[in-house]
Design a protein around this motif. Structure first.
Motif, PDB file in Angstrom:
ATOM      1  N   PHE A  41      25.973  -4.433   1.953  1.00  0.00           N
ATOM      2  CA  PHE A  41      24.961  -3.959   2.899  1.00  0.00           C
ATOM      3  C   PHE A  41      25.121  -2.461   3.168  1.00  0.00           C
ATOM      4  N   GLN A  42      26.326  -1.946   3.010  1.00  0.00           N
ATOM      5  CA  GLN A  42      26.561  -0.525   3.253  1.00  0.00           C
ATOM      6  C   GLN A  42      25.896   0.362   2.204  1.00  0.00           C
ATOM      7  N   ALA A  43      25.619  -0.142   1.020  1.00  0.00           N
ATOM      8  CA  ALA A  43      25.061   0.680  -0.063  1.00  0.00           C
ATOM      9  C   ALA A  43      23.924   1.550   0.467  1.00  0.00           C
ATOM     10  N   GLY A  44      24.098   2.855   0.348  1.00  0.00           N
ATOM     11  CA  GLY A  44      23.103   3.811   0.809  1.00  0.00           C
ATOM     12  C   GLY A  44      23.227   4.174   2.276  1.00  0.00           C
ATOM     13  N   LEU A  45      24.180   3.582   2.973  1.00  0.00           N
ATOM     14  CA  LEU A  45      24.386   3.834   4.399  1.00  0.00           C
ATOM     15  C   LEU A  45      25.830   4.239   4.648  1.00  0.00           C
ATOM     16  N   GLY A 153      27.076 -13.122 -11.328  1.00  0.00           N
ATOM     17  CA  GLY A 153      25.791 -13.150 -10.643  1.00  0.00           C
ATOM     18  C   GLY A 153      25.723 -12.401  -9.327  1.00  0.00           C
ATOM     19  N   PHE A 154      26.814 -11.749  -8.914  1.00  0.00           N
ATOM     20  CA  PHE A 154      26.802 -10.980  -7.665  1.00  0.00           C
ATOM     21  C   PHE A 154      25.995  -9.690  -7.848  1.00  0.00           C
ATOM     22  N   ASN A 155      25.446  -9.192  -6.751  1.00  0.00           N
ATOM     23  CA  ASN A 155      24.721  -7.919  -6.727  1.00  0.00           C
ATOM     24  C   ASN A 155      25.355  -7.008  -5.681  1.00  0.00           C
ATOM     25  N   PHE A 156      24.932  -5.750  -5.690  1.00  0.00           N
ATOM     26  CA  PHE A 156      25.429  -4.755  -4.739  1.00  0.00           C
ATOM     27  C   PHE A 156      26.956  -4.713  -4.772  1.00  0.00           C
ATOM     28  N   GLY A 158      28.748  -2.498  -7.307  1.00  0.00           N
ATOM     29  CA  GLY A 158      29.131  -1.520  -8.312  1.00  0.00           C
ATOM     30  C   GLY A 158      30.563  -1.058  -8.098  1.00  0.00           C
ATOM     31  N   PRO A 159      31.122  -0.278  -9.022  1.00  0.00           N
ATOM     32  CA  PRO A 159      32.527   0.120  -8.935  1.00  0.00           C
ATOM     33  C   PRO A 159      32.880   0.945  -7.695  1.00  0.00           C
ATOM     34  N   VAL A 160      31.922   1.698  -7.158  1.00  0.00           N
ATOM     35  CA  VAL A 160      32.201   2.458  -5.928  1.00  0.00           C
ATOM     36  C   VAL A 160      32.271   1.497  -4.743  1.00  0.00           C
ATOM     37  N   ILE A 161      31.362   0.542  -4.695  1.00  0.00           N
ATOM     38  CA  ILE A 161      31.389  -0.456  -3.621  1.00  0.00           C
ATOM     39  C   ILE A 161      32.652  -1.300  -3.722  1.00  0.00           C
ATOM     40  N   THR A 162      33.009  -1.728  -4.926  1.00  0.00           N
ATOM     41  CA  THR A 162      34.210  -2.559  -5.045  1.00  0.00           C
ATOM     42  C   THR A 162      35.471  -1.758  -4.720  1.00  0.00           C
ATOM     43  N   TYR A 163      35.460  -0.449  -4.989  1.00  0.00           N
ATOM     44  CA  TYR A 163      36.650   0.324  -4.609  1.00  0.00           C
ATOM     45  C   TYR A 163      36.748   0.448  -3.091  1.00  0.00           C
ATOM     46  N   ALA A 164      35.626   0.687  -2.419  1.00  0.00           N
ATOM     47  CA  ALA A 164      35.644   0.722  -0.950  1.00  0.00           C
ATOM     48  C   ALA A 164      36.125  -0.622  -0.406  1.00  0.00           C
ATOM     49  N   PHE A 165      35.696  -1.702  -1.042  1.00  0.00           N
ATOM     50  CA  PHE A 165      36.141  -3.043  -0.665  1.00  0.00           C
ATOM     51  C   PHE A 165      37.648  -3.193  -0.867  1.00  0.00           C
ATOM     52  N   MET A 166      38.152  -2.719  -1.999  1.00  0.00           N
ATOM     53  CA  MET A 166      39.584  -2.808  -2.287  1.00  0.00           C
ATOM     54  C   MET A 166      40.399  -2.003  -1.271  1.00  0.00           C
ATOM     55  N   GLN A 167      39.881  -0.850  -0.866  1.00  0.00           N
ATOM     56  CA  GLN A 167      40.558  -0.045   0.148  1.00  0.00           C
ATOM     57  C   GLN A 167      40.574  -0.790   1.483  1.00  0.00           C
ATOM     58  N   ALA A 168      39.431  -1.317   1.880  1.00  0.00           N
ATOM     59  CA  ALA A 168      39.307  -1.971   3.178  1.00  0.00           C
ATOM     60  C   ALA A 168      40.184  -3.211   3.281  1.00  0.00           C
TER      61      ALA A 168
END
Length: 192
Positions: A41-45, A153-156, A158-168
């Motif tokens: 949901f953060q994508a673009g925000l 089948g997951f969306n939203f 991408g590697p930048v989102i997954t890295y932010a997820f890995m950090q969090a």
């Protein structure tokens, strides 16, 4: 050197998130799914936007209970789209519903948490960055996680989102070395 990563600024909500949650290894599959959905949901925000809406997201998404969200139909999705407390983006809401169904598939096989943690060998990667400018936005591990999630089948995710997820979620310790949280999360017991 600073005693806290500068990205959180002085906003009390952001500081509390930095000090208590960000980078703490999370091993609960349901909690990991919630964080993955919120990162999507953060994508673009900005993350602070999502953080300020997190309780509304939790209320709207049935406490991020994957079994309940997996059962949503179009009427339930339309209801969520009318909630001003969340990010009202049909594609992201539909992605969360699809993600709940995919979570249940992965969880029933080998577990969602072990699947995600496998991209870092089961233990947090301990980085030692002195400044935020050194912290990457994506890594080979986040790219591999992104590919694997998309193949399922997951969306939203991408590697930048997954890295932010890995950090969090503490899969990587990206607190800068001058931050009071870096050392605490570098100890073996912090690895979960």
């Amino acid at each position: 050197m600073t005693d806290r990563c500068p990205w959180c600024g002085t906003d009390p909500l952001y500081v509390a998130y930095h000090d208590a949650e960000w980078g703490v290894p999370e091993r609960d599959g349901r909690a990991l799914w919630e964080k993955l959905v919120l990162d999507g949901f953060q994508a673009g925000l900005s993350w602070i936007t999502i953080l300020r809406k997190r309780e509304a997201f939790r209320a709207e998404f049935d406490g991020f209970d994957p079994e309940r969200v997996a059962g949503w139909d179009m009427a339930r999705i339309d209801r969520a789209l009318r909630n001003p407390g969340i990010v009202r983006h049909r594609g992201k809401i539909e992605s969360a519903v699809r993600g709940a169904r995919l979570f249940l598939e992965i969880e029933s096989r080998n577990g969602f948490a072990p699947f995600l943690w496998s991209f870092v060998g089961g233990q947090p990667i301990q980085n030692r960055f002195a400044a935020m400018a050194q912290v990457p936005t994506a890594t080979p591990e986040s790219a591999a996680m992104s590919r694997a999630l998309k193949q399922r089948g997951f969306n939203f995710c991408g590697p930048v989102i997954t890295y932010a997820f890995m950090q969090a979620t503490g899969m990587v310790n990206d607190h800068i070395v001058g931050c009071h949280r870096h050392a605490a999360l570098s100890r073996p017991q912090a690895a979960g």
